[in-house]
Design a protein around this motif. Sequence first.
Motif, short mmCIF file in Angstrom:
data_model
loop_
_atom_site.label_atom_id
_atom_site.label_comp_id
_atom_site.label_asym_id
_atom_site.label_seq_id
_atom_site.Cartn_x
_atom_site.Cartn_y
_atom_site.Cartn_z
N THR A 1 12.63 2.41 -2.41
CA THR A 1 14.10 0.59 -2.35
C THR A 1 13.73 -0.14 -3.06
O THR A 1 13.54 -0.44 -4.12
CB THR A 1 12.64 0.14 -1.20
OG1 THR A 1 12.59 1.57 -0.44
CG2 THR A 1 13.79 -0.46 0.12
N TYR B 1 17.13 -3.57 -3.58
CA TYR B 1 17.51 -4.00 -3.57
C TYR B 1 18.59 -5.24 -4.58
O TYR B 1 18.35 -5.40 -4.73
CB TYR B 1 16.73 -5.49 -2.15
CG TYR B 1 15.47 -4.61 -2.23
CD1 TYR B 1 14.34 -4.52 -2.87
CD2 TYR B 1 15.30 -5.35 -0.45
CE1 TYR B 1 13.24 -3.60 -2.00
CE2 TYR B 1 14.32 -4.50 0.27
CZ TYR B 1 13.36 -4.13 -0.93
OH TYR B 1 12.32 -4.07 0.70
N ILE C 1 19.12 -12.03 0.91
CA ILE C 1 18.43 -10.40 0.88
C ILE C 1 20.61 -10.35 0.86
O ILE C 1 21.16 -10.97 2.05
CB ILE C 1 18.07 -10.18 2.34
CG1 ILE C 1 17.95 -8.46 1.15
CG2 ILE C 1 18.50 -9.97 3.50
CD1 ILE C 1 16.60 -7.45 1.72
N ASN D 1 17.52 2.23 0.37
CA ASN D 1 16.71 3.72 0.41
C ASN D 1 16.64 4.61 0.10
O ASN D 1 18.11 5.44 0.52
CB ASN D 1 15.57 3.05 1.55
CG ASN D 1 14.14 4.03 1.92
OD1 ASN D 1 13.57 5.06 1.54
ND2 ASN D 1 13.06 3.55 1.43
N GLY E 1 5.50 -2.97 0.17
CA GLY E 1 5.87 -4.07 1.03
C GLY E 1 5.87 -4.58 -0.32
O GLY E 1 6.87 -6.29 -0.93
N LEU E 2 5.47 -4.60 -1.07
CA LEU E 2 5.47 -5.52 -2.73
C LEU E 2 6.75 -5.58 -3.03
O LEU E 2 6.91 -3.88 -3.11
CB LEU E 2 4.47 -5.29 -3.79
CG LEU E 2 3.14 -5.49 -2.57
CD1 LEU E 2 2.15 -5.02 -4.39
CD2 LEU E 2 2.62 -6.63 -2.44
N GLN E 3 7.34 -7.04 -3.96
CA GLN E 3 8.73 -6.54 -5.10
C GLN E 3 8.53 -7.06 -5.87
O GLN E 3 8.17 -7.81 -6.77
CB GLN E 3 9.35 -7.83 -3.65
CG GLN E 3 10.11 -7.13 -2.53
CD GLN E 3 11.36 -7.65 -1.77
OE1 GLN E 3 12.14 -7.89 -2.28
NE2 GLN E 3 11.73 -6.29 -0.74
N PHE F 1 11.06 -8.39 -9.39
CA PHE F 1 12.46 -8.31 -9.06
C PHE F 1 12.43 -8.66 -10.68
O PHE F 1 11.89 -8.24 -11.93
CB PHE F 1 12.44 -10.10 -8.93
CG PHE F 1 12.49 -10.22 -7.81
CD1 PHE F 1 11.51 -10.27 -6.52
CD2 PHE F 1 13.72 -10.88 -6.86
CE1 PHE F 1 11.43 -10.69 -5.24
CE2 PHE F 1 13.69 -11.04 -5.53
CZ PHE F 1 12.65 -11.00 -5.07
#
Lengths: 110, 110
Positions: free
Chosen positions: A31, A33, A45, A50, A97-99, A101
């Motif tokens: 995934t 973003y 966002i 995905n 769930g951890l992003q 960056f």
Amino acid sequence: DTAVSQTPKYLVTQMGNDKSIKCEQNLGHDTMYWYKQDSKKFLKIMFSYNNKELIINETVPNRFSPKSPDKAHLNLHINSLELGDSAVYFCASSLGGLQFFGPGTRLTVL
Amino acid sequence: SQQGEEDPQALSIQEGENATMNCSYKTSINNLQWYRQNSGRGLVHLILIRSNEREKHSGRLRVTLDTSKKSSSLLITASRAADTASYFCATDPNNNDMRFGAGTRLTVKP
């Protein structure tokens, strides 16, 4: 070794131009973003992909078009740039769930 | 739409003091996360707390979660000048749909 990378880091352009920001992640995440952070530091966002499929498309003008050629890349193309598009754009990828960056691309529209 | 809202917007303390930041959110969540952003950089994940957890520790960080009040707090103990940054809470009301607040700007004076 960079996990999530973006290019360019800075982008200064004239109103009306078309520009692209590239993002690559080497973490093997499914995934990815795009976020926009405005001058007040509010992080919003824009898109979520995905496995190369669009799963979230917030109320973003259709001048913004994400493109995911493969799972490791999510590029952002912006047409007919406007003054209000000036912001910092962050790419991210996630696992569990951890992003994670990227460093951000500061876009300035003159 | 924005989900998490941090409070206060800005916090200034002396080195060695504790810093407490709060986050409120609106809908039910699977988990809540705190991120840190140094000036000019991307966000870095600090800690995740699941909806069935009430408290979590990581080094000098302590996070609490009260799902009945839809709020969380981040405590940084024995702060250091290097803790100076913006801190964001993020929630995921839906999978792969992270929502960030506007952040708390923490300044730790040496």
